[in-house]
Scaffold this active site. Sequence first.
Site, PDB file in Angstrom:
ATOM      1  N   ASP A 114       2.254   0.638  -8.187  1.00  8.53           N
ATOM      2  CA  ASP A 114       3.171   0.726  -9.332  1.00  8.53           C
ATOM      3  C   ASP A 114       2.756   1.790 -10.344  1.00  8.53           C
ATOM      4  O   ASP A 114       3.222   1.759 -11.489  1.00  8.53           O
ATOM      5  CB  ASP A 114       3.271  -0.632 -10.032  1.00  8.53           C
ATOM      6  CG  ASP A 114       4.244  -1.576  -9.347  1.00  8.53           C
ATOM      7  OD1 ASP A 114       5.071  -1.089  -8.543  1.00  8.53           O
ATOM      8  OD2 ASP A 114       4.185  -2.786  -9.603  1.00  8.53           O
ATOM      9  N   ASP A 174       2.932  -8.251  -1.249  1.00  8.33           N
ATOM     10  CA  ASP A 174       3.366  -8.069  -2.635  1.00  8.33           C
ATOM     11  C   ASP A 174       4.372  -9.145  -3.035  1.00  8.33           C
ATOM     12  O   ASP A 174       4.246  -9.784  -4.099  1.00  8.33           O
ATOM     13  CB  ASP A 174       3.984  -6.668  -2.770  1.00  8.33           C
ATOM     14  CG  ASP A 174       4.350  -6.314  -4.198  1.00  8.33           C
ATOM     15  OD1 ASP A 174       3.832  -6.956  -5.144  1.00  8.33           O
ATOM     16  OD2 ASP A 174       5.148  -5.373  -4.388  1.00  8.33           O
ATOM     17  N   HIS A 214       7.537   0.794  -0.667  1.00  3.58           N
ATOM     18  CA  HIS A 214       7.297  -0.651  -0.619  1.00  3.58           C
ATOM     19  C   HIS A 214       8.480  -1.479  -1.118  1.00  3.58           C
ATOM     20  O   HIS A 214       8.418  -2.709  -1.082  1.00  3.58           O
ATOM     21  CB  HIS A 214       6.009  -1.027  -1.369  1.00  3.58           C
ATOM     22  CG  HIS A 214       6.045  -0.837  -2.853  1.00  3.58           C
ATOM     23  ND1 HIS A 214       5.908   0.391  -3.459  1.00  3.58           N
ATOM     24  CD2 HIS A 214       6.183  -1.733  -3.864  1.00  3.58           C
ATOM     25  CE1 HIS A 214       5.957   0.243  -4.780  1.00  3.58           C
ATOM     26  NE2 HIS A 214       6.131  -1.040  -5.047  1.00  3.58           N
ATOM     27  N   HIS A 215       9.571  -0.816  -1.563  1.00  2.00           N
ATOM     28  CA  HIS A 215      10.792  -1.548  -1.914  1.00  2.00           C
ATOM     29  C   HIS A 215      11.945  -1.251  -0.947  1.00  2.00           C
ATOM     30  O   HIS A 215      13.092  -1.594  -1.232  1.00  2.00           O
ATOM     31  CB  HIS A 215      11.220  -1.217  -3.346  1.00  2.00           C
ATOM     32  CG  HIS A 215      10.358  -1.849  -4.397  1.00  2.00           C
ATOM     33  ND1 HIS A 215      10.308  -3.207  -4.593  1.00  2.00           N
ATOM     34  CD2 HIS A 215       9.495  -1.305  -5.306  1.00  2.00           C
ATOM     35  CE1 HIS A 215       9.459  -3.486  -5.581  1.00  2.00           C
ATOM     36  NE2 HIS A 215       8.946  -2.354  -6.021  1.00  2.00           N
ATOM     37  N   HIS A 223      10.316   4.424 -10.330  1.00  4.91           N
ATOM     38  CA  HIS A 223       8.859   4.352 -10.348  1.00  4.91           C
ATOM     39  C   HIS A 223       8.264   4.632  -8.968  1.00  4.91           C
ATOM     40  O   HIS A 223       7.139   5.111  -8.864  1.00  4.91           O
ATOM     41  CB  HIS A 223       8.388   2.982 -10.880  1.00  4.91           C
ATOM     42  CG  HIS A 223       8.436   1.867  -9.891  1.00  4.91           C
ATOM     43  ND1 HIS A 223       9.557   1.111  -9.684  1.00  4.91           N
ATOM     44  CD2 HIS A 223       7.496   1.364  -9.046  1.00  4.91           C
ATOM     45  CE1 HIS A 223       9.323   0.184  -8.779  1.00  4.91           C
ATOM     46  NE2 HIS A 223       8.061   0.315  -8.357  1.00  4.91           N
ATOM     47  N   LYS A 246       5.169   3.578 -12.748  1.00  5.16           N
ATOM     48  CA  LYS A 246       5.702   2.970 -13.973  1.00  5.16           C
ATOM     49  C   LYS A 246       5.174   3.656 -15.224  1.00  5.16           C
ATOM     50  O   LYS A 246       5.658   3.395 -16.327  1.00  5.16           O
ATOM     51  CB  LYS A 246       5.397   1.480 -13.997  1.00  5.16           C
ATOM     52  CG  LYS A 246       6.224   0.702 -12.969  1.00  5.16           C
ATOM     53  CD  LYS A 246       5.943  -0.791 -12.987  1.00  5.16           C
ATOM     54  CE  LYS A 246       6.812  -1.518 -11.971  1.00  5.16           C
ATOM     55  NZ  LYS A 246       6.542  -2.982 -11.940  1.00  5.16           N
TER      56      LYS A 246
END
Length: 357
Positions: free
Chosen positions: A202, A283, A254-255, A230, A205
Amino acid sequence: MDFPASVAGAPLLSGEPPFRVLLVDDEPLQWTLVQEILSGSGFELEIAADGLQGLACLGRSDFDVILTDRRMPGMDGDEFCRQVRRQPGLAMLPILMVTGSTASSDLLAGLSAGADDFLGKPYNPVELLARVRVAAQRKRAMDQLDNTESTLFALARMVEAKDENTGDHCSRLAHKAVGFGLALGLPSPELQALRRGGVLHDIGKLGIPDHILLKPGALTDEEWAVMRQHTTIGYHLVSKLRSLRLTAPIIRHHHERWDGSGYPDGLAGEAIPLLARVFQIVDIHDALTFERPYKPAFSEAQARAILEEERDRGWRDPALVRAFFDWIGRDPGWADPPASPTDDLGVQLYASLSSAD
Protein backbone atom coordinates in the site's frame (compact mmCIF):
# COMPACT_ATOMS: atom_id res chain seq x y z
CA MET A 1 54.08 -5.38 16.46
CA ASP A 2 54.18 -1.81 15.21
CA PHE A 3 52.64 -0.91 11.88
CA PRO A 4 50.74 2.10 10.48
CA ALA A 5 47.04 2.04 11.25
CA SER A 6 45.83 3.89 8.17
CA VAL A 7 46.84 5.71 5.05
CA ALA A 8 44.40 8.27 3.70
CA GLY A 9 43.75 8.67 -0.01
CA ALA A 10 42.14 11.54 -1.89
CA PRO A 11 38.32 11.56 -2.13
CA LEU A 12 36.81 10.14 -5.31
CA LEU A 13 34.49 13.09 -5.95
CA SER A 14 33.83 16.30 -4.12
CA GLY A 15 32.06 15.40 -0.90
CA GLU A 16 32.31 11.64 -1.44
CA PRO A 17 34.32 9.73 1.18
CA PRO A 18 37.25 7.57 0.07
CA PHE A 19 36.85 3.84 -0.33
CA ARG A 20 37.82 2.09 2.90
CA VAL A 21 40.02 -0.99 2.42
CA LEU A 22 40.99 -3.47 5.12
CA LEU A 23 44.29 -5.25 4.40
CA VAL A 24 44.80 -8.47 6.38
CA ASP A 25 48.39 -9.69 5.98
CA ASP A 26 51.22 -10.72 8.30
CA GLU A 27 54.05 -9.39 6.08
CA PRO A 28 55.11 -5.74 6.62
CA LEU A 29 56.52 -5.64 3.07
CA GLN A 30 53.00 -6.22 1.72
CA TRP A 31 51.67 -3.35 3.84
CA THR A 32 54.16 -1.02 2.19
CA LEU A 33 53.40 -2.26 -1.32
CA VAL A 34 49.64 -1.92 -0.94
CA GLN A 35 50.01 1.53 0.66
CA GLU A 36 52.06 2.70 -2.30
CA ILE A 37 49.61 1.30 -4.84
CA LEU A 38 46.46 2.70 -3.21
CA SER A 39 47.84 5.94 -1.76
CA GLY A 40 46.40 9.03 -3.42
CA SER A 41 43.85 7.04 -5.45
CA GLY A 42 40.73 7.69 -3.40
CA PHE A 43 41.33 4.96 -0.82
CA GLU A 44 41.76 4.81 2.93
CA LEU A 45 43.72 1.77 4.07
CA GLU A 46 43.59 0.06 7.44
CA ILE A 47 45.97 -2.80 8.22
CA ALA A 48 45.54 -5.91 10.34
CA ALA A 49 48.51 -8.21 10.94
CA ASP A 50 46.40 -11.38 11.19
CA GLY A 51 42.86 -12.71 10.98
CA LEU A 52 41.96 -11.96 14.58
CA GLN A 53 43.03 -8.32 14.20
CA GLY A 54 41.04 -8.20 10.97
CA LEU A 55 37.88 -9.37 12.73
CA ALA A 56 38.47 -6.77 15.43
CA CYS A 57 38.74 -4.04 12.77
CA LEU A 58 35.48 -5.18 11.20
CA GLY A 59 33.83 -5.04 14.60
CA ARG A 60 34.57 -1.35 15.08
CA SER A 61 34.56 0.11 11.54
CA ASP A 62 32.85 -0.19 8.17
CA PHE A 63 34.79 -1.09 5.04
CA ASP A 64 34.14 -1.23 1.30
CA VAL A 65 36.62 -4.02 0.50
CA ILE A 66 38.73 -6.61 2.32
CA LEU A 67 42.10 -7.59 0.82
CA THR A 68 43.43 -10.67 2.61
CA ASP A 69 46.40 -12.96 2.26
CA ARG A 70 45.60 -16.67 2.12
CA ARG A 71 48.63 -18.04 3.93
CA MET A 72 48.93 -16.54 7.41
CA PRO A 73 49.97 -18.02 10.76
CA GLY A 74 47.18 -18.92 13.13
CA MET A 75 43.95 -18.10 11.30
CA ASP A 76 44.58 -18.51 7.57
CA GLY A 77 42.74 -16.62 4.84
CA ASP A 78 40.12 -19.31 4.29
CA GLU A 79 39.12 -19.39 7.95
CA PHE A 80 39.16 -15.59 8.11
CA CYS A 81 36.68 -15.51 5.18
CA ARG A 82 34.42 -18.00 6.91
CA GLN A 83 34.46 -15.93 10.09
CA VAL A 84 33.62 -12.75 8.15
CA ARG A 85 30.69 -14.36 6.38
CA ARG A 86 29.26 -15.41 9.74
CA GLN A 87 29.09 -11.80 10.91
CA PRO A 88 25.70 -10.05 10.66
CA GLY A 89 25.60 -7.62 7.76
CA LEU A 90 28.87 -8.73 6.12
CA ALA A 91 27.52 -11.26 3.64
CA MET A 92 27.94 -8.84 0.73
CA LEU A 93 31.25 -7.23 1.75
CA PRO A 94 33.72 -7.92 -1.11
CA ILE A 95 36.71 -10.08 -0.14
CA LEU A 96 39.70 -10.26 -2.50
CA MET A 97 42.10 -13.06 -1.55
CA VAL A 98 45.82 -12.85 -2.36
CA THR A 99 47.58 -16.13 -3.09
CA GLY A 100 50.67 -17.41 -4.84
CA SER A 101 48.92 -20.68 -5.67
CA THR A 102 47.23 -21.38 -8.97
CA ALA A 103 45.97 -24.84 -7.98
CA SER A 104 42.27 -25.18 -8.74
CA SER A 105 41.71 -26.94 -5.41
CA ASP A 106 43.12 -23.94 -3.52
CA LEU A 107 41.02 -21.49 -5.50
CA LEU A 108 37.90 -23.58 -4.97
CA ALA A 109 38.61 -23.74 -1.22
CA GLY A 110 38.91 -19.96 -1.08
CA LEU A 111 35.68 -19.42 -2.99
CA SER A 112 33.88 -21.93 -0.79
CA ALA A 113 35.13 -20.08 2.28
CA GLY A 114 33.59 -16.80 1.06
CA ALA A 115 36.21 -15.05 -1.11
CA ASP A 116 34.81 -13.16 -4.12
CA ASP A 117 37.95 -12.95 -6.24
CA PHE A 118 41.68 -13.73 -6.26
CA LEU A 119 44.86 -11.73 -6.85
CA GLY A 120 48.17 -13.39 -7.60
CA LYS A 121 51.47 -12.72 -5.88
CA PRO A 122 53.53 -10.74 -6.65
CA TYR A 123 51.07 -7.88 -7.11
CA ASN A 124 50.51 -6.32 -10.48
CA PRO A 125 49.89 -2.73 -9.29
CA VAL A 126 47.51 -1.84 -12.12
CA GLU A 127 45.49 -5.02 -11.62
CA LEU A 128 45.35 -4.58 -7.84
CA LEU A 129 44.15 -1.00 -8.13
CA ALA A 130 41.54 -1.89 -10.75
CA ARG A 131 40.19 -4.94 -8.88
CA VAL A 132 39.93 -3.11 -5.58
CA ARG A 133 38.25 -0.10 -7.17
CA VAL A 134 35.65 -2.19 -9.03
CA ALA A 135 34.84 -4.19 -5.90
CA ALA A 136 34.50 -1.01 -3.83
CA GLN A 137 32.27 0.67 -6.40
CA ARG A 138 30.03 -2.39 -6.46
CA LYS A 139 29.79 -2.33 -2.67
CA ARG A 140 28.83 1.36 -2.67
CA ALA A 141 26.16 0.66 -5.28
CA MET A 142 24.73 -2.14 -3.11
CA ASP A 143 24.77 0.18 -0.09
CA GLN A 144 22.82 2.77 -2.07
CA LEU A 145 20.29 0.13 -3.04
CA ASP A 146 19.89 -0.89 0.59
CA ASN A 147 19.37 2.75 1.55
CA THR A 148 16.70 3.16 -1.13
CA GLU A 149 14.88 0.03 0.00
CA SER A 150 15.09 1.06 3.63
CA THR A 151 13.58 4.45 2.82
CA LEU A 152 10.72 2.83 0.91
CA PHE A 153 10.04 0.46 3.79
CA ALA A 154 10.07 3.35 6.26
CA LEU A 155 7.66 5.34 4.09
CA ALA A 156 5.37 2.31 3.86
CA ARG A 157 5.41 2.10 7.65
CA MET A 158 4.41 5.77 7.82
CA VAL A 159 1.46 5.11 5.52
CA GLU A 160 0.36 2.33 7.87
CA ALA A 161 0.87 4.56 10.92
CA LYS A 162 -1.53 7.15 9.49
CA ASP A 163 -4.34 4.66 9.93
CA GLU A 164 -4.39 3.73 13.60
CA ASN A 165 -6.96 1.04 12.90
CA THR A 166 -4.75 -1.28 10.84
CA GLY A 167 -2.35 -2.08 13.71
CA ASP A 168 0.49 -4.32 12.56
CA HIS A 169 -1.26 -5.25 9.33
CA CYS A 170 1.91 -5.00 7.23
CA SER A 171 4.03 -7.14 9.53
CA ARG A 172 1.29 -9.74 9.78
CA LEU A 173 0.92 -9.86 6.01
CA ALA A 174 4.65 -10.22 5.47
CA HIS A 175 4.75 -13.14 7.88
CA LYS A 176 1.59 -14.88 6.66
CA ALA A 177 2.33 -14.40 2.96
CA VAL A 178 5.71 -16.07 3.36
CA GLY A 179 4.08 -18.92 5.28
CA PHE A 180 1.53 -19.46 2.52
CA GLY A 181 4.29 -19.25 -0.09
CA LEU A 182 6.26 -21.93 1.76
CA ALA A 183 3.18 -24.14 1.86
CA LEU A 184 2.88 -23.74 -1.92
CA GLY A 185 6.54 -24.65 -2.42
CA LEU A 186 7.57 -21.29 -3.88
CA PRO A 187 11.31 -20.65 -4.26
CA SER A 188 13.28 -18.27 -2.07
CA PRO A 189 13.22 -15.20 -4.40
CA GLU A 190 9.42 -15.37 -4.55
CA LEU A 191 9.16 -15.76 -0.79
CA GLN A 192 11.30 -12.65 -0.42
CA ALA A 193 9.00 -10.81 -2.82
CA LEU A 194 5.97 -11.82 -0.74
CA ARG A 195 7.70 -10.62 2.43
CA ARG A 196 8.43 -7.28 0.84
CA GLY A 197 4.95 -7.11 -0.64
CA GLY A 198 3.50 -7.41 2.84
CA VAL A 199 5.14 -4.15 3.83
CA LEU A 200 5.08 -2.29 0.52
CA HIS A 201 1.72 -3.26 -1.00
CA ASP A 202 0.00 0.00 0.00
CA ILE A 203 2.96 2.37 -0.35
CA GLY A 204 1.12 4.08 -3.22
CA LYS A 205 -1.24 5.57 -0.63
CA LEU A 206 1.50 8.17 -0.14
CA GLY A 207 -0.04 9.79 -3.21
CA ILE A 208 -3.63 9.70 -1.97
CA PRO A 209 -4.92 12.91 -0.29
CA ASP A 210 -5.54 12.52 3.44
CA HIS A 211 -9.14 13.71 3.16
CA ILE A 212 -9.79 10.58 1.08
CA LEU A 213 -7.32 8.19 2.72
CA LEU A 214 -8.52 8.95 6.24
CA LYS A 215 -12.19 9.63 5.53
CA PRO A 216 -14.24 7.90 8.26
CA GLY A 217 -17.34 7.34 6.14
CA ALA A 218 -18.03 5.75 2.78
CA LEU A 219 -16.16 7.09 -0.25
CA THR A 220 -17.97 8.59 -3.21
CA ASP A 221 -17.45 7.14 -6.69
CA GLU A 222 -15.06 9.99 -7.47
CA GLU A 223 -13.10 9.36 -4.27
CA TRP A 224 -12.90 5.62 -5.00
CA ALA A 225 -11.45 6.41 -8.42
CA VAL A 226 -8.67 8.36 -6.68
CA MET A 227 -8.15 5.69 -4.02
CA ARG A 228 -7.71 2.97 -6.64
CA GLN A 229 -4.74 4.84 -8.05
CA HIS A 230 -2.63 3.73 -5.07
CA THR A 231 -1.80 0.50 -6.89
CA THR A 232 -0.25 2.21 -9.91
CA ILE A 233 1.39 4.94 -7.80
CA GLY A 234 3.05 2.28 -5.66
CA TYR A 235 4.10 0.29 -8.71
CA HIS A 236 5.84 3.28 -10.25
CA LEU A 237 7.61 4.05 -6.97
CA VAL A 238 9.34 0.65 -6.88
CA SER A 239 9.38 -0.64 -10.46
CA LYS A 240 12.81 0.81 -11.31
CA LEU A 241 14.53 -1.11 -8.50
CA ARG A 242 15.85 -4.43 -9.76
CA SER A 243 15.73 -5.88 -6.26
CA LEU A 244 11.95 -5.27 -6.18
CA ARG A 245 11.31 -6.71 -9.65
CA LEU A 246 9.18 -9.54 -8.25
CA THR A 247 7.49 -7.32 -5.66
CA ALA A 248 6.28 -4.62 -8.07
CA PRO A 249 3.55 -6.82 -9.66
CA ILE A 250 2.19 -7.63 -6.18
CA ILE A 251 1.83 -3.92 -5.49
CA ARG A 252 0.14 -3.23 -8.82
CA HIS A 253 -2.15 -6.26 -9.09
CA HIS A 254 -3.23 -7.29 -5.59
CA HIS A 255 -6.71 -5.84 -6.25
CA GLU A 256 -7.30 -7.67 -9.54
CA ARG A 257 -10.06 -10.31 -9.65
CA TRP A 258 -10.06 -13.77 -11.19
CA ASP A 259 -13.00 -12.82 -13.47
CA GLY A 260 -11.33 -9.60 -14.68
CA SER A 261 -13.53 -7.18 -12.70
CA GLY A 262 -10.72 -5.87 -10.49
CA TYR A 263 -8.27 -2.99 -10.90
CA PRO A 264 -6.08 -1.34 -12.13
CA ASP A 265 -5.73 -3.36 -15.35
CA GLY A 266 -8.73 -5.68 -15.35
CA LEU A 267 -6.55 -8.77 -15.63
CA ALA A 268 -8.29 -12.13 -15.42
CA GLY A 269 -7.34 -15.69 -14.48
CA GLU A 270 -3.71 -16.65 -14.78
CA ALA A 271 -2.91 -13.33 -16.46
CA ILE A 272 -2.88 -11.99 -12.89
CA PRO A 273 0.66 -12.62 -11.59
CA LEU A 274 0.78 -15.64 -9.30
CA LEU A 275 2.38 -13.76 -6.40
CA ALA A 276 -0.36 -11.11 -6.55
CA ARG A 277 -3.01 -13.85 -6.38
CA VAL A 278 -1.26 -15.53 -3.46
CA PHE A 279 -0.86 -12.25 -1.62
CA GLN A 280 -4.41 -10.99 -2.08
CA ILE A 281 -5.91 -14.05 -0.38
CA VAL A 282 -3.75 -13.49 2.70
CA ASP A 283 -4.53 -9.75 2.59
CA ILE A 284 -8.28 -10.27 2.44
CA HIS A 285 -8.28 -12.92 5.16
CA ASP A 286 -6.27 -10.66 7.49
CA ALA A 287 -8.59 -7.71 6.86
CA LEU A 288 -11.61 -9.86 7.61
CA THR A 289 -10.29 -11.31 10.86
CA PHE A 290 -9.17 -8.01 12.42
CA GLU A 291 -11.37 -5.15 13.55
CA ARG A 292 -11.76 -2.09 11.35
CA PRO A 293 -13.81 1.11 11.92
CA TYR A 294 -16.47 -0.15 9.52
CA LYS A 295 -16.64 -3.75 10.77
CA PRO A 296 -15.92 -6.02 13.71
CA ALA A 297 -13.31 -8.77 13.59
CA PHE A 298 -14.93 -11.78 11.91
CA SER A 299 -14.42 -15.31 13.14
CA GLU A 300 -12.39 -17.81 11.13
CA ALA A 301 -15.62 -19.47 10.04
CA GLN A 302 -17.08 -16.14 8.85
CA ALA A 303 -13.87 -15.21 7.02
CA ARG A 304 -13.83 -18.58 5.28
CA ALA A 305 -17.45 -18.21 4.23
CA ILE A 306 -16.80 -14.76 2.74
CA LEU A 307 -13.67 -15.85 0.85
CA GLU A 308 -15.44 -18.92 -0.50
CA GLU A 309 -18.38 -16.75 -1.56
CA GLU A 310 -15.97 -14.45 -3.42
CA ARG A 311 -14.42 -17.52 -5.02
CA ASP A 312 -17.85 -18.71 -6.16
CA ARG A 313 -18.58 -15.24 -7.59
CA GLY A 314 -15.45 -15.58 -9.69
CA TRP A 315 -13.34 -13.06 -7.84
CA ARG A 316 -10.61 -15.34 -6.42
CA ASP A 317 -8.42 -18.10 -7.79
CA PRO A 318 -10.30 -21.28 -6.75
CA ALA A 319 -7.19 -23.44 -6.46
CA LEU A 320 -5.39 -20.92 -4.25
CA VAL A 321 -8.41 -20.40 -1.97
CA ARG A 322 -8.58 -24.15 -1.45
CA ALA A 323 -4.80 -24.35 -0.86
CA PHE A 324 -4.97 -21.49 1.65
CA PHE A 325 -7.60 -23.16 3.82
CA ASP A 326 -5.84 -26.50 3.51
CA TRP A 327 -2.68 -24.81 4.81
CA ILE A 328 -4.20 -23.05 7.81
CA GLY A 329 -6.13 -26.21 8.63
CA ARG A 330 -3.03 -28.39 8.91
CA ASP A 331 -0.70 -25.81 10.49
CA PRO A 332 -1.97 -24.65 13.92
CA GLY A 333 0.81 -22.06 14.21
CA TRP A 334 0.32 -20.50 10.79
CA ALA A 335 -0.61 -17.08 12.20
CA ASP A 336 1.96 -16.94 15.01
CA PRO A 337 3.89 -13.66 14.81
CA PRO A 338 7.59 -13.81 13.86
CA ALA A 339 10.23 -13.58 16.56
CA SER A 340 11.56 -10.34 15.02
CA PRO A 341 10.12 -7.72 12.64
CA THR A 342 9.82 -9.04 9.10
CA ASP A 343 10.39 -5.63 7.53
CA ASP A 344 13.80 -5.10 9.10
CA LEU A 345 14.95 -3.02 6.12
CA GLY A 346 12.74 -0.16 7.24
CA VAL A 347 11.51 -0.56 10.78
CA GLN A 348 14.50 1.10 12.46
CA LEU A 349 14.58 3.93 9.95
CA TYR A 350 10.86 4.48 10.45
CA ALA A 351 11.37 4.62 14.20
CA SER A 352 14.15 7.19 13.85
CA LEU A 353 12.15 9.34 11.42
CA SER A 354 8.93 9.22 13.40
CA SER A 355 10.71 10.17 16.63
CA ALA A 356 12.73 13.03 15.13
CA ASP A 357 12.01 16.53 16.41
